[in-house]
Design a protein around this motif. Structure first.
Motif, short mmCIF file in Angstrom:
data_model
loop_
_atom_site.label_atom_id
_atom_site.label_comp_id
_atom_site.label_asym_id
_atom_site.label_seq_id
_atom_site.Cartn_x
_atom_site.Cartn_y
_atom_site.Cartn_z
N ALA A 1 1.87 1.79 -3.10
CA ALA A 1 1.69 1.93 -1.87
C ALA A 1 1.41 0.72 -1.08
O ALA A 1 1.18 -0.71 -1.73
CB ALA A 1 0.74 3.22 -1.33
N PHE A 2 1.34 0.51 0.47
CA PHE A 2 1.26 -0.45 0.95
C PHE A 2 0.03 -1.20 0.59
O PHE A 2 -0.16 -2.34 0.60
CB PHE A 2 1.23 -0.42 2.44
N GLY B 1 2.31 -2.79 -3.81
CA GLY B 1 2.73 -2.57 -2.34
C GLY B 1 2.84 -3.76 -1.60
O GLY B 1 3.51 -4.10 -0.76
N TYR C 1 6.07 -5.71 0.00
CA TYR C 1 5.89 -6.10 1.44
C TYR C 1 6.26 -7.69 1.68
O TYR C 1 7.03 -8.17 2.30
CB TYR C 1 4.68 -5.94 2.18
N TYR D 1 11.61 2.30 -5.67
CA TYR D 1 11.51 2.41 -4.39
C TYR D 1 12.94 2.89 -3.74
O TYR D 1 13.93 2.34 -4.37
CB TYR D 1 11.23 1.08 -3.91
N ILE E 1 5.97 4.80 2.62
CA ILE E 1 5.36 3.48 2.80
C ILE E 1 5.61 3.04 4.13
O ILE E 1 6.37 2.72 4.49
CB ILE E 1 5.54 2.40 1.86
N TYR F 1 5.45 0.14 6.47
CA TYR F 1 5.40 -1.29 6.63
C TYR F 1 5.94 -1.69 8.06
O TYR F 1 6.85 -0.96 8.59
CB TYR F 1 6.28 -2.04 5.74
#
Length: 584
Positions: free
Chosen positions: A85-86, A91, A95, A132, A189, A191
């Motif tokens: 995850a972020f 994650g 990003y 993803y 997620i 972003y």
């Protein structure tokens, strides 16, 4: 009424047996069947409850294990997805990769991301495929394994949603290298300033098969996973429980529900979804039925053992009784038995010895009585013969004397010859003679009587030629003809002598057309009433015939007198043709 009474007697014998064998069998069967029935009812009631609780608790225990396993699987997926995850380590790299346009940096970040995802897979063996993807375009990024073409994670069966995560029930894996059922999650997620990105992660290919292990139930079972909307998200039997169907079973109690002819057991998770076990009633009751069949087998074996004991007791009791009954039958038939067969039981052997001794004594007494009767009959017959022969000789000599006076000397020679033949036959030895001999003597006797009484009478003799050599008692026809001649007919009378064979008997009939007699007189003559003989003037001829038949043939011979006053008399004698009497 007779048929109704007979039917009632048969029914009574069927309900209340009279034989010892049936009574023993009924008593032993009842003594075995009634306790088995009572024990069976009590045991069935108790065992049914025990087995019901055992099976129900076992199913709920297994379902609880499945639920815990699924919760652990989903919890493991949730935990592992947090790293992607972020705010997770991977994650952040994602990003940076998505927000960086420099090729070299993107390549470096991509290598780092792949390395971290491989490390995450190796440290979590229960995790299979993960990647993803961009929602809408379904563009896949950084898959750790080969992905099938044309996938759409949003089309997978959802059974619960929590915040930004969606849980999918068992479905076909998206791994192109395998073809098994897996569970999966997707996680959004967030972003800033980037397109919507999601994480997809599924369990190992073997994990679902391990969780839904049917062997631990010991019976036929189908698993369902029901979502929070009470709809089936996963089904092991889609023909009866298709995915998307709303499950609404009927509550029955004891921790189970009923749907059609199947039992339904449920275990609910903390997240609202339920794992369900569907078991056919036939399979569910199989263990109870097995116990009942085992009890039935024991009952049947017990009944056969009881029958065996009944047969054994029957042999112990009935064999001595059969031998005692045999001794009684032999005694009734006046038969003796060489050696007494004992039974090996003291009480019965004592009774058999006593009865055997008594039977021997009774048989000996019967034989002594028979011998005395035979001796008495022989003496009576010899006495009668000694009375008949002098009487006949006296009459014959008297006839010769009167003939000589009336007719001169020319007929004396013929008369004396005939007389000599008659005397020779009547005074001869032996108790039987052939019919030919008896008829020749009878003809000589008739010739003498015609000369003596000087009146004409007709005598007709009928006997088949082939039967002339059959033996009958000696001096049987002459007394019967003599009685008919003296006391039955007058001048121009008729005497018939008919001898024939009827089956195994010889039938001798002497009849006349004389004065006859009443049925009462005939009955008294046959019963041996001496006064009746004297009244009819029959002397000793008729008693001689009756006693001779009784002596030589006993009850096998028969004599009958058929007569009416003024119409004549017939004397009918039947004797066996297979024997010639007691001597020749």
């Amino acid at each position: 009424m007779d048929r109704l009474s007979s039917l009632q007697r048969r029914l009574r014998r069927m309900i209340i047996p009279t034989s010892l064998k049936r009574k023993l069998v009924n008593v032993l069967l009842l003594s075995t069947f009634i306790p088995l029935l009572l024990i069976g009812i009590i045991s069935y009631t108790s065992m049914h409850t025990i087995l019901e609780n055992k099976i129900t608790n076992g199913i709920h225990s297994n379902l609880q294990q499945v639920r815990v396993s699924l919760e652990n699987v989903l919890g493991n997926l949730n935990y592992a997805s947090q790293n992607l995850a972020f705010d997770g380590r991977v994650g952040k790299d994602i990003y940076a990769y998505m927000s960086n346009d420099h090729p070299y940096d993107r390549k470096s970040l991509a290598g780092k991301i792949e390395t971290e995802m491989n490390l995450l897979t190796s440290t979590n063996p229960n995790i299979g495929l993960m990647f993803y993807y961009v929602q809408g375009t379904n563009r896949i990024l950084f898959p750790n394994l080969q992905v099938r073409e044309g996938i759409d994670p949003d089309a997978l069966p959802v059974f619960t949603k929590l915040q930004d995560m969606t849980y999918y029930g068992p479905h076909q894996t998206l791994n192109a290298q395998f073809d098994r059922k897996v569970m999966s999650i997707t996680r959004k997620i967030d972003y800033p300033d980037l397109e919507e990105l999601y994480i997809y992660m599924e369990t190992d290919n073997r994990l679902v098969d391990t969780v839904f292990n049917k062997m631990q139930y010991g019976m036929e079972v189908y698993h369902l996973i029901v979502d929070t909307d009470n709809r089936i998200a996963y089904s092991e039997k889609p023909s009866a429980f298709p995915v998307g169907m709303k499950l609404d079973p009927k509550e029955e109690g004891s921790g189970r529900s009923v749907y059609g002819n199947q039992y339904v057991f449920e275990e609910a998770s903390n997240q609202g979804w339920r794992v369900v076990a569907v078991i056919p009633m036939k399979s569910y009751k199989h263990e109870i039925l097995n116990w009942f069949m085992q009890f039935g087998l024991v009952a049947v074996v017990s009944l056969f053992v009881s029958l065996g004991f009944a047969w054994l007791i029957w042999r112990i009791v009935m064999r001595p009784l059969t031998r005692l009954n045999r001794e009684i039958r032999l005694m009734m038939q006046n038969q003796s038995q060489g050696k007494l067969q004992l039974t090996g039981t003291d009480e019965f052997d004592y009774s058999l010895r006593c009865f055997h001794e008594m039977k021997g004594t009774v048989i000996q007494l019967i034989e002594d009585i028979k011998e005395n009767e035979r001796n008495e009959s022989r003496l009576e017959v010899e006495k009668m013969i000694s009375q008949i022969n002098p009487h006949f000789v006296h009459n014959t000599l008297d006839t010769i004397r009167w003939q000589a006076r009336l007719n001169g000397q020319e007929d004396i020679d013929h008369l004396i010859s005939t007389l000599n033949r008659v005397l020779h036959y009547n005074l001869g030895k032996g108790e039987t003679a052939t019919i030919r001999e008896e008829l020749e003597a009878l003809k000589d006797y008739i010739a003498l009587q015609e000369i003596r009484y000087q009146f004409h009478f007709d005598i007709r003799i009928s006997v088949p030629e082939e039967q002339l050599e059959i033996r009958i008692p000696r001096f049987m026809l002459q007394p019967l003809v003599e009685n008919a001649l003296y006391h039955g007919i007058a001048d121009d009378g008729l005497i018939r002598v008919d001898i024939s064979r009827e089956g195994r008997h010889i039938r001798i009939e002497v009849s006349d057309n004389g004065a006859g007699m009443s049925p009462e007189e005939a009955e008294r003559l046959l019963q041996g009433d001496d006064s009746a003989h004297k009244r009819r003037g029959m002397g000793i001829g008729m008693p001689y015939v009756i006693r001779t038949l009784k002596y030589q043939y006993g009850k096998s011979a028969g004599i009958d007198i058929q007569s009416r006053s003024g119409e004549g008399t017939s004397i009918i004698i039947t004797i066996p043709s297979s024997t010639t009497g007691k001597g020749e």
